[in-house]
Design an enzyme around this catalytic site. Structure first.
Site, PDB file in Angstrom:
ATOM      1  N   PRO A 106       0.777  -1.243   0.000  1.00  0.00           N
ATOM      2  CA  PRO A 106       0.000   0.000   0.000  1.00  0.00           C
ATOM      3  C   PRO A 106       0.805   1.287   0.000  1.00  0.00           C
ATOM      4  O   PRO A 106       0.220   2.362  -0.117  1.00  0.00           O
ATOM      5  CB  PRO A 106      -0.838  -0.119   1.284  1.00  0.00           C
ATOM      6  CG  PRO A 106      -0.045  -1.022   2.165  1.00  0.00           C
ATOM      7  CD  PRO A 106       0.614  -2.007   1.256  1.00  0.00           C
ATOM      8  N   LYS A 107       2.129   1.203   0.109  1.00  0.00           N
ATOM      9  CA  LYS A 107       2.942   2.416   0.071  1.00  0.00           C
ATOM     10  C   LYS A 107       3.839   2.460  -1.163  1.00  0.00           C
ATOM     11  O   LYS A 107       4.881   3.112  -1.165  1.00  0.00           O
ATOM     12  CB  LYS A 107       3.775   2.524   1.353  1.00  0.00           C
ATOM     13  CG  LYS A 107       2.924   2.752   2.593  1.00  0.00           C
ATOM     14  CD  LYS A 107       3.752   3.023   3.829  1.00  0.00           C
ATOM     15  CE  LYS A 107       2.856   3.322   5.020  1.00  0.00           C
ATOM     16  NZ  LYS A 107       3.627   3.613   6.247  1.00  0.00           N
ATOM     17  N   ASN A 108       3.391   1.790  -2.200  1.00  0.00           N
ATOM     18  CA  ASN A 108       4.146   1.737  -3.450  1.00  0.00           C
ATOM     19  C   ASN A 108       3.647   2.846  -4.378  1.00  0.00           C
ATOM     20  O   ASN A 108       2.524   2.799  -4.887  1.00  0.00           O
ATOM     21  CB  ASN A 108       3.942   0.360  -4.096  1.00  0.00           C
ATOM     22  CG  ASN A 108       4.767   0.167  -5.354  1.00  0.00           C
ATOM     23  OD1 ASN A 108       4.916   1.064  -6.164  1.00  0.00           O
ATOM     24  ND2 ASN A 108       5.298  -1.031  -5.522  1.00  0.00           N
TER      25      ASN A 108
END
Length: 272
Positions: A106-108
């Protein structure tokens, strides 16, 4: 696809016409990376396809393999978007694919950007607020999710209900700075009524730094907006909040609040 199920591209008959391009790290790499065989296999064929600018279903499938071993490969995502157009792929299927990858990392940034492009092409943001809510449910301070959500709100004018969503987060944690930033964003773009709610919360949470910082930003913005007169009350309130933050609430950052107070005093609009 698990490593046990993976068939190397070098062993696939349909790829026998392609010669993989090995990664060139120079003659004497200082710290060579120990890439897995699967990684080297997929990336070798991807470089070959990229070099020949091949637009085909097999090339599209190859991008999936590359993303599986390195979901942060910007070049692969970019080429995948080119193939989406060239092959006229189903964008809703692609959105589902982006969600699958996004939930696992989710932090890509590359995944979030890809998702935005697909939504732009679809001109349909129906899934975006629920999706970002899911991500923020796991991490309420995920910068990428907030950035995407703000883009969706502004691009598709989906402001209704956003303040209620922020209130839910603040009910869980009144010191959630990300939620206060979102409230400020909504106020500046859609609904000034949120200020009243913030001022009410300040009565019951007088030492909540994010809340007071939020109100400081609001009053400072008001004072600037009334630079030709009429902003004295907002300016004074902003100064009072700075004094409170540096004096008792957030003394660790006293020098920062001194700087903010000095900026209020020196600004041209503060001298009107």
């Amino acid at each position: 696809m698990s490593d046990m199920d993976y068939v190397f591209y070098r062993d696939r008959p349909e790829w026998s016409d392609v010669t993989p391009v090995e990664q060139d790290d120079g003659p004497n790499p200082v710290v060579p990376i120990a890439y897995s065989d699967k990684f080297k296999d997929a990336l070798g064929y991807f470089r070959a396809v990229l070099r020949s600018n091949e637009h085909s279903e097999r090339a599209f499938e190859l991008t999936t393999s590359v993303i599986e071993v390195n979901s942060a490969n910007y070049t692969c995502w970019h080429y995948r978007r080119i193939l989406l157009d060239a092959l006229q792929k189903d964008l809703r299927e692609e959105l589902a694919y982006a969600e699958q990858i996004g939930l696992s990392c989710p932090k890509n940034y590359q995944v979030w950007y890809h998702r935005r492009v697909v939504v732009e092409r679809l001109r349909d943001a129906a899934q975006e607020l629920p999706y970002t809510k899911t991500i923020l449910g796991d991490d309420a301070k995920n910068y990428h999710a907030w950035s995407h959500r703000q883009w969706v709100l502004r691009e598709f004018q989906l402001w209704e209900g956003e303040l209620s969503f922020v209130d839910e987060l603040l009910a869980d944690d009144v010191r959630n700075n990300s939620a206060w930033c979102q409230r400020y964003f909504v106020i500046n773009n859609a609904d000034a009524a949120a200020r009243t709610r913030a001022e009410q919360l300040a009565l019951t949470h007088p030492a909540a730094t994010p809340l007071l910082s939020f109100l400081l930003d609001v009053h400072e913005a008001d004072a600037k907006a009334c630079s030709n007169g009429g902003g004295e009350a907002s300016l004074e309130k902003a100064r009072e909040l700075c004094e409170k933050l540096r004096g008792s609430v957030d003394t660790v950052r006293a020098k920062y609040w001194d700087y903010r107070l000095g900026r209020l005093r020196k600004s041209a609009w503060a001298e009107q």
